[in-house]
Design an enzyme around this catalytic site. Structure first.
Site, PDB file in Angstrom:
ATOM      1  N   ASP A  13     -13.462  -7.864 -11.650  1.00  0.00           N
ATOM      2  CA  ASP A  13     -12.910  -6.449 -12.214  1.00  0.00           C
ATOM      3  C   ASP A  13     -13.225  -6.422 -13.879  1.00  0.00           C
ATOM      4  OD1 ASP A  13     -11.809  -3.753 -12.203  1.00  0.00           O
ATOM      5  OD2 ASP A  13      -9.927  -4.748 -12.688  1.00  0.00           O
ATOM      6  N   ASP A  15     -11.632  -3.854 -16.560  1.00  0.00           N
ATOM      7  CA  ASP A  15     -10.305  -3.794 -17.379  1.00  0.00           C
ATOM      8  C   ASP A  15      -9.175  -4.564 -16.798  1.00  0.00           C
ATOM      9  OD1 ASP A  15     -10.950  -1.507 -19.219  1.00  0.00           O
ATOM     10  OD2 ASP A  15     -11.322  -0.355 -17.206  1.00  0.00           O
ATOM     11  N   ASP A 209      -6.942  -7.941 -11.529  1.00  0.00           N
ATOM     12  CA  ASP A 209      -5.629  -7.994 -12.371  1.00  0.00           C
ATOM     13  C   ASP A 209      -4.696  -6.909 -11.415  1.00  0.00           C
ATOM     14  OD1 ASP A 209      -7.145  -5.394 -13.254  1.00  0.00           O
ATOM     15  OD2 ASP A 209      -5.250  -5.087 -14.590  1.00  0.00           O
TER      16      ASP A 209
END
Length: 259
Positions: A13, A15, A209
């Site tokens: 990922d 961000d 995250d």
């Protein structure tokens, strides 16, 4: 359960894993460098459908991260891929930005507000009430409802912003129709990404995250999953979910030596 095969390809990922509010997370540059040197297939993923691959390449480069365009995979590209498979050369009314409209043009879609096959909702910086009204009427008239991603909010320096999922909920409330969400946690986005780089789920890993999107999508696509604690999901929240990642690490820098 047998021994897992070594990791041959990586999906990560963007961000919260590689960048945070426009600044690279320590270790991200080294991780990407190691990936490129290894020659292993990899993708940097984002559920945000605003930007094209070229835009994201340029944005990341300004932050000091060099990710080739072909190694970037967005929910807009996954959505276009899905539609090209499902209904080639169709028509769509689109609420979204260049990332989405470009991806749809590239697969031969015609964008129209006259009797479209689909209403496609993506991320946009300005949701116009007029556009939402049009979407509601077209869906009521039989257009199928697709959304690029289910994220209800997105991050900004000032705080949370309403995102695609929140606007989709408004349209659903007005039409009684729920959209098909293509982006994470739908494993379709991961499978399409793996196919794009010729990778196989049993030898691939997903780094994210968020437990509710990244880890869930990786798990459902049959990949190994690594949760980093530099983004949305906090350490005390991990145990609240009914599934667990393969491993929880502090940040991307803890994964450099696995490449």
């Amino acid at each position: 359960m047998g021994e897992r095969k070594p990791i041959e390809s990586w999906l990560t990922d963007m961000d919260g894993v590689l960048i945070h509010e426009g600044i690279p997370i320590p270790g991200a540059e080294e991780f990407l460098k190691r990936l490129k040197e290894s020659g292993k297939p990899f993708l940097v993923l984002t559920n945000n459908s605003i930007y094209t691959q070229r835009d994201l390449h340029a944005r990341l480069r300004r932050m000091g991260l060099d990710v080739p365009q072909e190694n970037i995979w967005t929910s807009a590209l996954a959505t276009a891929q899905f539609l090209a498979d499902q209904r080639p050369n169709g028509t769509a009314y689109v609420i979204g930005e260049a990332g989405l409209t470009t991806a749809l043009h590239d697969i031969g879609y015609i964008l129209t507000d006259t009797d479209p096959d689909f209403v496609i909702l993506g991320e946009t910086r300005t949701y116009s009430f007029e556009a939402m009204t049009k979407a509601v009427r077209l869906i009521n008239d039989g257009a199928r409802f697709i959304a690029t991603n289910p994220d209800e909010t997105g991050p900004s320096a000032e705080g949370a912003l309403p995102a695609t999922g929140a606007v989709a909920a408004l349209i659903t409330a007005a039409t009684g129709k729920k959209p098909y969400f293509v982006g994470k946690p739908n494993p379709l986005m991961m499978r399409a990404g793996l196919n794009a780089i010729g990778a196989h789920s049993e030898t691939s890993a997903m780094i994210g995250d968020r437990m509710d999107t990244d880890v869930l999508a990786g798990l459902e696509a049959g990949m190994r999953t690594y949760l980093v604690l530099t983004g949305v999901t906090q350490p005390n929240e991990v145990d609240r979910f009914p599934y667990t990642p393969s491993k929880v690490v502090d940040s991307i820098s803890d994964l450099i030596d696995l490449v």
